[in-house]
Design a protein around this motif. Sequence first.
Motif, PDB file in Angstrom:
ATOM      1  N   HIS A 157       0.452  -0.973   0.232  1.00  0.00           N
ATOM      2  CA  HIS A 157       0.252  -0.181   0.178  1.00  0.00           C
ATOM      3  C   HIS A 157       0.902   1.614   0.306  1.00  0.00           C
ATOM      4  O   HIS A 157       0.497   2.832  -0.599  1.00  0.00           O
ATOM      5  CB  HIS A 157      -0.741  -0.065   1.753  1.00  0.00           C
ATOM      6  N   ILE A 158       1.711   1.358   0.822  1.00  0.00           N
ATOM      7  CA  ILE A 158       3.031   2.791   0.878  1.00  0.00           C
ATOM      8  C   ILE A 158       3.498   2.473  -0.444  1.00  0.00           C
ATOM      9  O   ILE A 158       3.874   3.597  -1.307  1.00  0.00           O
ATOM     10  CB  ILE A 158       4.206   2.303   1.309  1.00  0.00           C
ATOM     11  N   GLY A 159       3.913   1.866  -1.225  1.00  0.00           N
ATOM     12  CA  GLY A 159       4.220   1.811  -3.072  1.00  0.00           C
ATOM     13  C   GLY A 159       3.320   1.889  -3.338  1.00  0.00           C
ATOM     14  O   GLY A 159       3.752   3.811  -4.435  1.00  0.00           O
ATOM     15  N   VAL A 160       2.094   1.837  -3.464  1.00  0.00           N
ATOM     16  CA  VAL A 160       0.886   2.525  -4.288  1.00  0.00           C
ATOM     17  C   VAL A 160       1.083   4.130  -4.064  1.00  0.00           C
ATOM     18  O   VAL A 160       1.131   5.256  -4.873  1.00  0.00           O
ATOM     19  CB  VAL A 160      -0.362   1.444  -4.233  1.00  0.00           C
ATOM     20  N   LEU A 161       0.636   4.572  -2.421  1.00  0.00           N
ATOM     21  CA  LEU A 161       0.205   6.138  -2.580  1.00  0.00           C
ATOM     22  C   LEU A 161       1.505   6.571  -2.935  1.00  0.00           C
ATOM     23  O   LEU A 161       1.681   8.304  -2.761  1.00  0.00           O
ATOM     24  CB  LEU A 161       0.885   5.257  -0.709  1.00  0.00           C
ATOM     25  N   LYS A 162       2.891   6.328  -2.314  1.00  0.00           N
ATOM     26  CA  LYS A 162       4.389   6.686  -3.149  1.00  0.00           C
ATOM     27  C   LYS A 162       3.880   7.388  -4.693  1.00  0.00           C
ATOM     28  O   LYS A 162       3.925   8.591  -4.879  1.00  0.00           O
ATOM     29  CB  LYS A 162       5.548   5.724  -3.040  1.00  0.00           C
ATOM     30  N   VAL A 163       3.270   6.484  -5.780  1.00  0.00           N
ATOM     31  CA  VAL A 163       3.551   6.798  -7.089  1.00  0.00           C
ATOM     32  C   VAL A 163       2.020   7.696  -7.219  1.00  0.00           C
ATOM     33  O   VAL A 163       2.184   9.192  -7.559  1.00  0.00           O
ATOM     34  CB  VAL A 163       2.502   5.275  -7.838  1.00  0.00           C
ATOM     35  N   LEU A 164       1.108   7.863  -5.897  1.00  0.00           N
ATOM     36  CA  LEU A 164      -0.078   8.390  -6.287  1.00  0.00           C
ATOM     37  C   LEU A 164       0.709  10.123  -6.168  1.00  0.00           C
ATOM     38  O   LEU A 164       0.094  11.181  -6.766  1.00  0.00           O
ATOM     39  CB  LEU A 164      -0.969   8.205  -5.429  1.00  0.00           C
ATOM     40  N   GLU A 165       1.554  10.319  -4.910  1.00  0.00           N
ATOM     41  CA  GLU A 165       1.994  11.789  -4.406  1.00  0.00           C
ATOM     42  C   GLU A 165       2.891  11.747  -5.063  1.00  0.00           C
ATOM     43  O   GLU A 165       2.683  13.195  -5.787  1.00  0.00           O
ATOM     44  CB  GLU A 165       2.408  11.317  -3.029  1.00  0.00           C
ATOM     45  N   GLN A 166       3.686  11.277  -6.313  1.00  0.00           N
ATOM     46  CA  GLN A 166       4.616  11.662  -7.167  1.00  0.00           C
ATOM     47  C   GLN A 166       3.940  12.492  -8.610  1.00  0.00           C
ATOM     48  O   GLN A 166       4.617  12.761  -9.455  1.00  0.00           O
ATOM     49  CB  GLN A 166       5.916  10.605  -7.337  1.00  0.00           C
ATOM     50  N   HIS A 167       2.709  11.748  -8.889  1.00  0.00           N
ATOM     51  CA  HIS A 167       1.710  12.040 -10.151  1.00  0.00           C
ATOM     52  C   HIS A 167       0.683  13.144  -9.261  1.00  0.00           C
ATOM     53  O   HIS A 167       0.168  13.394 -10.169  1.00  0.00           O
ATOM     54  CB  HIS A 167       1.559  10.839 -10.955  1.00  0.00           C
ATOM     55  N   ASN A 168       0.697  13.623  -8.768  1.00  0.00           N
ATOM     56  CA  ASN A 168      -0.409  14.703  -8.002  1.00  0.00           C
ATOM     57  C   ASN A 168      -1.384  13.671  -8.204  1.00  0.00           C
ATOM     58  O   ASN A 168      -2.755  14.890  -8.649  1.00  0.00           O
ATOM     59  CB  ASN A 168       0.590  15.772  -8.910  1.00  0.00           C
ATOM     60  N   ILE A 169      -2.091  13.115  -7.577  1.00  0.00           N
ATOM     61  CA  ILE A 169      -2.807  12.241  -6.879  1.00  0.00           C
ATOM     62  C   ILE A 169      -3.424  12.470  -5.743  1.00  0.00           C
ATOM     63  O   ILE A 169      -2.832  11.950  -5.206  1.00  0.00           O
ATOM     64  CB  ILE A 169      -3.797  10.901  -7.945  1.00  0.00           C
ATOM     65  N   PRO A 170      -4.353  13.503  -5.506  1.00  0.00           N
ATOM     66  CA  PRO A 170      -4.819  13.611  -4.227  1.00  0.00           C
ATOM     67  C   PRO A 170      -5.671  12.069  -3.854  1.00  0.00           C
ATOM     68  O   PRO A 170      -6.321  12.107  -4.121  1.00  0.00           O
ATOM     69  CB  PRO A 170      -6.244  14.972  -4.329  1.00  0.00           C
ATOM     70  N   VAL A 171      -5.928  11.737  -2.540  1.00  0.00           N
ATOM     71  CA  VAL A 171      -7.100  11.223  -1.909  1.00  0.00           C
ATOM     72  C   VAL A 171      -7.851  11.816  -0.978  1.00  0.00           C
ATOM     73  O   VAL A 171      -7.778  12.674   0.023  1.00  0.00           O
ATOM     74  CB  VAL A 171      -6.540   9.838  -0.661  1.00  0.00           C
ATOM     75  N   ASP A 172      -9.354  11.457  -1.570  1.00  0.00           N
ATOM     76  CA  ASP A 172      -9.936  12.352  -0.342  1.00  0.00           C
ATOM     77  C   ASP A 172     -11.166  11.628   0.841  1.00  0.00           C
ATOM     78  O   ASP A 172     -11.909  12.175   1.697  1.00  0.00           O
ATOM     79  CB  ASP A 172     -11.234  12.851  -1.019  1.00  0.00           C
ATOM     80  N   TYR A 173     -10.828  10.723   0.507  1.00  0.00           N
ATOM     81  CA  TYR A 173     -11.294  10.089   1.407  1.00  0.00           C
ATOM     82  C   TYR A 173     -10.250   8.055   1.446  1.00  0.00           C
ATOM     83  O   TYR A 173      -9.991   7.904   0.786  1.00  0.00           O
ATOM     84  CB  TYR A 173     -12.816   9.182   0.941  1.00  0.00           C
ATOM     85  N   VAL A 174     -10.209   7.222   3.308  1.00  0.00           N
ATOM     86  CA  VAL A 174      -9.651   6.561   2.910  1.00  0.00           C
ATOM     87  C   VAL A 174      -9.875   5.980   4.035  1.00  0.00           C
ATOM     88  O   VAL A 174     -10.358   6.011   5.046  1.00  0.00           O
ATOM     89  CB  VAL A 174      -7.901   6.870   3.653  1.00  0.00           C
ATOM     90  N   VAL A 175     -10.316   4.798   2.872  1.00  0.00           N
ATOM     91  CA  VAL A 175     -10.731   3.226   4.070  1.00  0.00           C
ATOM     92  C   VAL A 175     -10.226   1.796   3.629  1.00  0.00           C
ATOM     93  O   VAL A 175      -9.684   1.331   2.939  1.00  0.00           O
ATOM     94  CB  VAL A 175     -12.513   3.160   3.708  1.00  0.00           C
ATOM     95  N   GLY A 176     -10.006   1.552   5.209  1.00  0.00           N
ATOM     96  CA  GLY A 176      -9.190   0.395   5.342  1.00  0.00           C
ATOM     97  C   GLY A 176      -9.572  -1.070   5.872  1.00  0.00           C
ATOM     98  O   GLY A 176     -10.486  -0.267   6.965  1.00  0.00           O
TER      99      GLY A 176
END
Length: 735
Positions: A40-59
Amino acid sequence: MRFVLLSLLLFKLTTLASSAHARDKIGLVLSGGGAKGSAHIGVLKVLEQHNIPVDYVVGTSIGAYVGGMYALGYEVDEIEKIMLKLHWDNGFSDFIPREALSYANKQHRDRYNLSIRLGYSDGKFKVPHGLLLGQSAYQILQRSTDTVSSFASFDELAIPYRAVASNIATAKMVVLDSGSINQAMKASASVPGIVAAVEIDGVMLVDGGITNNMPIDVVKKMGADIVIAVDIGSPLADQSQLTSTVSVLNQLSTILTNNTSLAQKSLLNDNDILLRPAIDDLSTTDWSVMPEALALGEQAALANLDVLTKLAINDADYQAYKQKKRAKAKLWFTELTNKIIEIQFQNNSKVENDIIALHFAVELNKVLSKDELDSAINRVYALDKFEQVTVEFNDTEQGRVLILHTRAKSWGPNYFDFGFNLKTDFSNRSITSINMSYLMTDINDKGGRWLNEVRVGWETLLASEFYQPLTKSHDFYSRARVAYAQDKWEKTSARDELSKDHYLATLALGYNYSFDGIIEVGFIAETGDLSKDSPASDEFDYESYGSFIKFGYDTLNSINFPTQGNKLVIEMQWLNDKYSPQLNASADDKALTFTLDWRGAIGLGGHTFVGITSFASIDNDTDFSVHVTELGGFLNLSGYQEDALIGVHKAFAAVVYQYDLGRDVPGGSGLPIYLGTSIEAGNVWGINETVKYSDLIHSGSIYLGTDTSFGPAVFGVGFATGGEYSLFLSIGKSW
């Protein structure tokens, strides 16, 4: 009129500008998958590197952990650093380290080395709700999130957040949206039967994977227009792999969680994105795979970059989004530097709040760090009275209110403990013994305890002991003990088999001068007989009574293979002995006995040096004494079989070196594997013999050993001057 028209024009332009910046809300769903959760951290890294915001998170499960950390406002690099540095394997054991226990509890655990939790009360046997109590897992989460307060709503976080758990009573999904985020994470990851359920608002909660391992419906209900779902669930095993009961049970668990994920995937539409990192070959319980899983999560996101970048926003908007997150996170990050102004106790046990407060030892009007809090929780848990010790924080304008929750052991208040050992020298001697105790606690409002013990095997013991604290702080206590014991010394070339049957009574007053030490004074009385296993021999009857003083100090981290700490016991007895047949003109023989035993260890990496010293002596008026001491056995003059040498005076010393081979075994079980060697010297002397340096017997050993859940296991060879040698195997022995 012109002013009204101008105002309408400005409102229209503002509305158009806001519409131009409006975007779809993105919800991130992180599934459960144990050690693979670092993907999951690897995915978050890519999202942040490419300016992709997250507005809600559920786990769910480990996804609730990563999602919760991200929702709190931690940067991705911070989450990676925290997660990969934590000792996740420690979450698989809730047993208190030996060095943290009180002096009395250390000695009790040494005798009863089987790690079985069994209680009895209300006419029935009781066990915990899970193999693990969840205390260690909770403290891992607490160290992750710091001393964060409880939240009236998880919408207050930097990113609105939900954790998914399951109601074990109804098998229905429970969405956790407020309260302690640590408890929410823990409840979401409590595997039924393995980790005890977490009680929140009167509901017993377990792993959310049972009911919803990929909660897409939850994030859509929160308001997400587009969903990014990350699936790290385990694949089904092939038929050829289903070769044991455990593998079949694992398969059933996988089927259950996969079915919930399949149902949730059907809710995805064409605008949603499903990421499935290539983690099928990774273990869910081997935490060493986390760096690999992280890289695989990053690769999965990069492979889907063409669809993910459609959700990207420009640099200015992304910086504004991050600034908004930081501003919200700052609200609770700042609270961490506020002082503790009050401590409240939610104590669900019979332990008095004053004793809990004494060991918690958190000072008011000071800032409390997460390391200090962790140590304080450990001190309370080390009382060995609680199933769980947790904390919450409420922040006020005046400062922080800390709420300490303590919950008594659910399988108490009366407990069974068991010990076992097997010793053999591979020739003509094998000794097995089984120990059992039944401890009744809190039998009065002063914390009285009643211990009953049984040992069967080569030697026999029946004992009953009552322990009564005398002060509110439990510093002073009284102890009364009665016992019947049969001690034996096996036949050797120098003697017949000896047997000592005796009854013993002790009455003592004690003082716990520290958590690690005691001083006792009291009276002792003993009566019994000593006999040889020989047709021509007579029994020797005796009576003995007198007083004693005892000093004990113990900080060893293991009684079996210590790597740090010291244990010192010194005892003196003033006795009046009476023998039948009578040994001298006087009916009584006055005797003074003195014993000293010390063991200390210093560890340097995988290297440990252990020192051992033992001394015993007696001063009396006759040529005989029933108060004897022994030498022989592993690290006790290793070249001789156990208790081969008997006398009334003893001098012994040893230096031991051991190296932990387990540190060098790739993919090892985590158990230490000690390769050790010892240099030893000692002897015993008769009552009229003079202790001489020239009489010392030199000995040594080479051995392999490990600590297991059933106690130590050691195999080796000992040798001594005069050609003596001994092979030995010991399982479950406590020295």
